[in-house]
Design a protein around this motif. Structure first.
Motif, PDB file in Angstrom:
ATOM      1  N   ALA A 542       0.825  -1.210   0.000  1.00 30.07           N
ATOM      2  CA  ALA A 542       0.000   0.000   0.000  1.00 30.07           C
ATOM      3  C   ALA A 542       0.853   1.250   0.000  1.00 30.07           C
ATOM      4  O   ALA A 542       0.548   2.227  -0.704  1.00 30.07           O
ATOM      5  CB  ALA A 542      -0.932  -0.007   1.210  1.00 30.07           C
ATOM      6  N   PRO A 577       0.475  -3.052   6.923  1.00 31.82           N
ATOM      7  CA  PRO A 577      -0.728  -2.232   6.726  1.00 31.82           C
ATOM      8  C   PRO A 577      -0.384  -0.758   6.643  1.00 31.82           C
ATOM      9  O   PRO A 577       0.590  -0.287   7.219  1.00 31.82           O
ATOM     10  CB  PRO A 577      -1.567  -2.540   7.958  1.00 31.82           C
ATOM     11  CG  PRO A 577      -0.550  -2.855   9.014  1.00 31.82           C
ATOM     12  CD  PRO A 577       0.572  -3.559   8.308  1.00 31.82           C
ATOM     13  N   LEU A 578      -1.215  -0.039   5.917  1.00 35.04           N
ATOM     14  CA  LEU A 578      -1.119   1.408   5.897  1.00 35.04           C
ATOM     15  C   LEU A 578      -1.929   1.985   7.043  1.00 35.04           C
ATOM     16  O   LEU A 578      -1.502   2.918   7.719  1.00 35.04           O
ATOM     17  CB  LEU A 578      -1.624   1.944   4.558  1.00 35.04           C
ATOM     18  CG  LEU A 578      -1.299   3.394   4.223  1.00 35.04           C
ATOM     19  CD1 LEU A 578       0.200   3.604   4.125  1.00 35.04           C
ATOM     20  CD2 LEU A 578      -1.969   3.791   2.903  1.00 35.04           C
ATOM     21  N   ARG A 579      -3.107   1.398   7.260  1.00 32.62           N
ATOM     22  CA  ARG A 579      -3.959   1.786   8.385  1.00 32.62           C
ATOM     23  C   ARG A 579      -4.489   0.565   9.128  1.00 32.62           C
ATOM     24  O   ARG A 579      -4.359   0.457  10.321  1.00 32.62           O
ATOM     25  CB  ARG A 579      -5.136   2.643   7.897  1.00 32.62           C
ATOM     26  CG  ARG A 579      -4.739   4.029   7.421  1.00 32.62           C
ATOM     27  CD  ARG A 579      -5.967   4.866   7.126  1.00 32.62           C
ATOM     28  NE  ARG A 579      -5.610   6.224   6.750  1.00 32.62           N
ATOM     29  CZ  ARG A 579      -6.506   7.161   6.438  1.00 32.62           C
ATOM     30  NH1 ARG A 579      -7.807   6.882   6.463  1.00 32.62           N
ATOM     31  NH2 ARG A 579      -6.104   8.376   6.097  1.00 32.62           N
ATOM     32  N   HIS A 580      -5.097  -0.365   8.372  1.00 29.88           N
ATOM     33  CA  HIS A 580      -5.763  -1.504   9.010  1.00 29.88           C
ATOM     34  C   HIS A 580      -5.235  -2.823   8.448  1.00 29.88           C
ATOM     35  O   HIS A 580      -4.267  -3.372   8.925  1.00 29.88           O
ATOM     36  CB  HIS A 580      -7.289  -1.392   8.820  1.00 29.88           C
ATOM     37  CG  HIS A 580      -7.856  -0.094   9.304  1.00 29.88           C
ATOM     38  ND1 HIS A 580      -7.901   0.230  10.638  1.00 29.88           N
ATOM     39  CD2 HIS A 580      -8.406   0.950   8.637  1.00 29.88           C
ATOM     40  CE1 HIS A 580      -8.442   1.441  10.789  1.00 29.88           C
ATOM     41  NE2 HIS A 580      -8.758   1.892   9.589  1.00 29.88           N
ATOM     42  N   GLU A 584      -6.347  -4.997   2.056  1.00 30.08           N
ATOM     43  CA  GLU A 584      -7.426  -4.053   1.760  1.00 30.08           C
ATOM     44  C   GLU A 584      -6.901  -2.634   1.609  1.00 30.08           C
ATOM     45  O   GLU A 584      -7.411  -1.854   0.801  1.00 30.08           O
ATOM     46  CB  GLU A 584      -8.490  -4.125   2.849  1.00 30.08           C
ATOM     47  CG  GLU A 584      -9.230  -5.460   2.892  1.00 30.08           C
ATOM     48  CD  GLU A 584      -9.823  -5.837   1.537  1.00 30.08           C
ATOM     49  OE1 GLU A 584     -10.383  -4.940   0.866  1.00 30.08           O
ATOM     50  OE2 GLU A 584      -9.698  -7.012   1.154  1.00 30.08           O
ATOM     51  N   ASP A 585      -5.875  -2.273   2.390  1.00 29.07           N
ATOM     52  CA  ASP A 585      -5.271  -0.952   2.235  1.00 29.07           C
ATOM     53  C   ASP A 585      -4.695  -0.780   0.827  1.00 29.07           C
ATOM     54  O   ASP A 585      -4.862   0.258   0.190  1.00 29.07           O
ATOM     55  CB  ASP A 585      -4.171  -0.738   3.273  1.00 29.07           C
ATOM     56  CG  ASP A 585      -4.716  -0.494   4.667  1.00 29.07           C
ATOM     57  OD1 ASP A 585      -5.933  -0.273   4.785  1.00 29.07           O
ATOM     58  OD2 ASP A 585      -3.926  -0.533   5.630  1.00 29.07           O
ATOM     59  N   ARG A 588      -7.470  -0.296  -1.652  1.00 31.50           N
ATOM     60  CA  ARG A 588      -8.075   1.031  -1.578  1.00 31.50           C
ATOM     61  C   ARG A 588      -7.229   2.070  -2.311  1.00 31.50           C
ATOM     62  O   ARG A 588      -7.747   2.902  -3.059  1.00 31.50           O
ATOM     63  CB  ARG A 588      -8.264   1.427  -0.112  1.00 31.50           C
ATOM     64  CG  ARG A 588      -9.042   2.743   0.057  1.00 31.50           C
ATOM     65  CD  ARG A 588      -9.387   3.038   1.500  1.00 31.50           C
ATOM     66  NE  ARG A 588      -8.213   3.349   2.304  1.00 31.50           N
ATOM     67  CZ  ARG A 588      -7.676   2.518   3.189  1.00 31.50           C
ATOM     68  NH1 ARG A 588      -8.216   1.323   3.395  1.00 31.50           N
ATOM     69  NH2 ARG A 588      -6.605   2.867   3.879  1.00 31.50           N
TER      70      ARG A 588
END
Length: 648
Positions: A542, A577-580, A584-585, A588
């Motif tokens: 990500a 992860p970028l955030r979570h 999924e990151d 997105r």
């Protein structure tokens, strides 16, 4: 008018000044290519040379500068007035944004159709005849224009073909091109067309730099006074040019020196015979410059040092240059070949022939705290011919060889009354034909109005910004896999080089992503950074995509007409992860790129019997294509990847 900076006042750059002077003595050498970083007085030296050239006598009123003693029998301005006039030699500058019409000239089709005359407006090649044609940033000039000016320089004539009408005129000039290699290289086949090349760089010597500053400030304070202090030295050089030109036909090129030249060029493995001829001509000019009656070994050594460096590149990514020790060794080896064979019936020979009657033949990206010591990338697999990755739709970017684009040259699609490139003759006649009775047409001519003019809509090829996002994490770090990945990226970079693209390089490993090479026209720099690439650690996919997105956003503001192509080289695995969630990151951020209309291709590097298909999922999120690593060398028709949903 402010006096120009004197040629003699330039500090250093001895090779550059000598190369220019040799071409001034003997223009058939083929011009000079000056390579160097910005701020190294390249343009200053070239402009100073023009002031040293002897004035030329021209036919009064001739737009093509015909010599009264030997006028061009095909001059478009014939018949000439029997009057001559003298004017200074011209320095004509060709801007990067010049069109073909501006370079070679254009025909006035409106006059040709209405009056039946061949009205021709000369271009810059005609203006430069018997003077200097200076092309700054020649590496940024489109190859089509470079071909035209090099052809004119080699043949001494310019040819204009427009709608079945042909015009030809003399165009003999001293060609000088300057370039900054950081902005991209010239193609090897174009490099070879320049006679001599010189590398220039700012001196690291404090005394020299101090003198440069002192002289420049003195010139800015009183240009006329500064020029006057150097006028005598410049005048001496001007006289020496005239003297050397006069002596040139009588300078002998002995057979043993001719054999030395042939042996020297053969030892360096240069292609073709152009190098031999250029070295021979430059050696003759150097002998004339020194006031010698015959070419000597010293003349050959100087000529080789100036003529061979740019002809030794066997690969587009090879660094041009000539090692002095290698040159000296080659000269020693050539000394043996310079002697004629024992069975030569004519003996050693010392002919007076000259060559002019012969035919022309950064640092690696940093890792996060969890990154183990990085491993250097293994040597890449050999480069191959990569399949074409193209941006869909029709753009309007800089000329190149990748994606379809509306251009000033190429295939003619249709005629239009508004935007277009050049006059569409059939469309113009078709528009005018219905109105001929109302306009009172009489005879064989045609009555043309400005509103009848139709322009040609042409389709050519554009260059793109190809941004590589390369996964250098531990999952990619297996020696065999990374070698294949590096070889594939080098192949894609070679393809970008040939298609005149700008390139950038983002790498991601550990916990971060780095822009290790901001977008540039220097594809060689990208190869250098790639070969330094370290591997290992986790996979911040990500972060890599986000860095690519930010880079492309900035570049869109800088160059809105150049369409981007993002090439993501990864196995699709995301562990940081970028955030979570890491995956999924990444998806997105891929959606952000797709929303911006960025054309994307994912090169799937996953191997083995158990494939997760994560790279293909990433390609879907990007709205682009997915290509397996082993498919990059495909030559089949399906090798053209329509990577974006761009509209025509």
């Amino acid at each position: 008018m402010t006096a120009g900076y004197p040629f003699s006042a330039v500090v250093g750059h001895d090779d550059l000044r000598l190369a220019l002077l040799l071409n001034a003595v003997h223009p058939v050498i083929g011009g000079v290519l000056v390579r160097g970083e910005k701020g190294t007085a390249k343009s200053t030296v070239v402009r100073g040379l023009a002031a040293l050239l002897p004035p030329v006598e021209v036919v009064a009123g001739c737009r093509f500068s015909c010599d009264p003693a030997a006028p061009d029998p095909a001059c478009p301005d014939l018949p000439h007035e029997p009057v001559g006039t003298v004017r200074p030699a011209r320095l004509v500058e060709l801007p990067v944004g010049a069109t073909e019409d501006r370079l070679v000239g254009s025909l006035d089709l409106e006059r040709a159709l209405t009056e039946g005359v061949r009205a021709y407006q000369p271009g810059l090649l005609a203006a430069a005849h018997r003077g200097v044609l200076y092309v700054d940033e020649v590496n940024l000039l489109h190859d089509h224009l470079v071909d035209l000016l090099l052809d004119a320089a080699a043949m001494g004539r310019a040819h204009v073909e427009r709608e079945g009408v042909s015009v030809s005129h003399a165009a003999s000039f001293l060609l000088v091109g300057t370039m900054n290699p950081e902005e991209g290289e010239l193609r090897p086949q174009l490099l070879d067309r320049f006679g001599l090349t010189v590398e220039v760089a700012a001196s690291r010597d404090v005394d020299s730099r101090t003198e440069v500053i002192r002289r420049r400030l003195a010139y800015e304070a009183d240009a006329e006074g500064f020029a006057a202090r150097w006028a005598e030295t410049d005048a001496e050089l001007a006289v020496r040019i005239v003297t050397a030109r006069a002596a040139l036909p009588s300078v002998r090129l002995p057979d043993h020196e001719l054999r030395r030249i042939a042996a020297l060029c053969a030892s360096f493995g240069v292609d073709g015979m152009r190098a031999d001829l250029v070295v021979a001509r430059a050696a003759v000019a150097h002998a004339a410059w020194r006031g010698r009656e015959a070419v000597e070994e010293k003349d050959v050594e100087v000529a080789a040092r100036l003529a061979l460096p740019h002809r030794r590149r066997r690969d587009p990514f090879d660094e041009p240059g000539l090692d002095e020790e290698q040159l000296r060794q080659a000269l020693r080896d050539a000394a043996e070949s310079a002697e004629p064979p024992d069975d030569d019936p004519d003996g050693p020979g010392d002919g007076a022939s000259t060559p002019d009657g012969a035919p022309d033949g950064t640092d690696a990206p940093r890792g996060g705290s969890d990154t183990p010591p990085q491993q250097p990338a293994t040597a890449p697999d050999p480069a191959f011919r990569a399949r074409l990755l193209a941006v869909d739709g029709v753009g309007e970017g800089a000329p190149g060889r990748r994606s379809r684009a509306r251009a000033g040259f190429g295939r003619t699609l249709r005629a239009t009354q508004s935007r277009g490139h050049g006059v569409h003759l059939v469309g113009t006649l078709t528009a005018a034909a219905p109105h001929q009775p109302a306009r009172g047409r009489a005879g064989a001519g045609i009555v043309l109005r400005r509103d009848d003019i139709r322009h040609a809509v042409r389709e050519g090829r554009e260059s793109n910004l190809v941004l590589f996002a390369v996964d250098a994490s531990g999952s990619m770090a297996a020696r065999r896999r990374m070698s294949a990945v590096s070889g594939a990226v080098v192949s894609l970079l070679l393809d970008a080089y040939q298609r005149r693209d700008k390139v950038g390089l983002v790498t991601f490993r550990g916990t971060s992503a780095d822009l290790v090479l901001p977008p540039t026209s220097s594809v060689e720099a990208a190869v250098t950074r790639l070969r330094r690439l370290g591997t290992g650690g986790r996979t911040p996919l990500a972060s890599g995509l986000l860095r690519a997105h930010r880079t492309l956003t900035v570049e869109r503001l800088r160059d809105p007409r150049r369409r981007p192509l993002l090439v993501v080289v990864t196995d699709g695995r995301a562990t940081v992860p970028l955030r979570h969630d890491p995956v999924e990151d990444a998806m997105r951020v891929a959606g952000f790129l797709a929303e911006d209309g960025v054309a994307s291709v994912v090169v799937d590097c996953e191997r083995g019997p158990m494939r997760l298909g994560l790279a293909a999922r990433l390609a879907v999120a990007l709205g682009g294509a997915c290509v397996r690593l082993d498919e990059l060398s495909s030559d089949v028709v399906t090798g053209v990847v329509r990577a974006a949903r761009g509209a025509a």
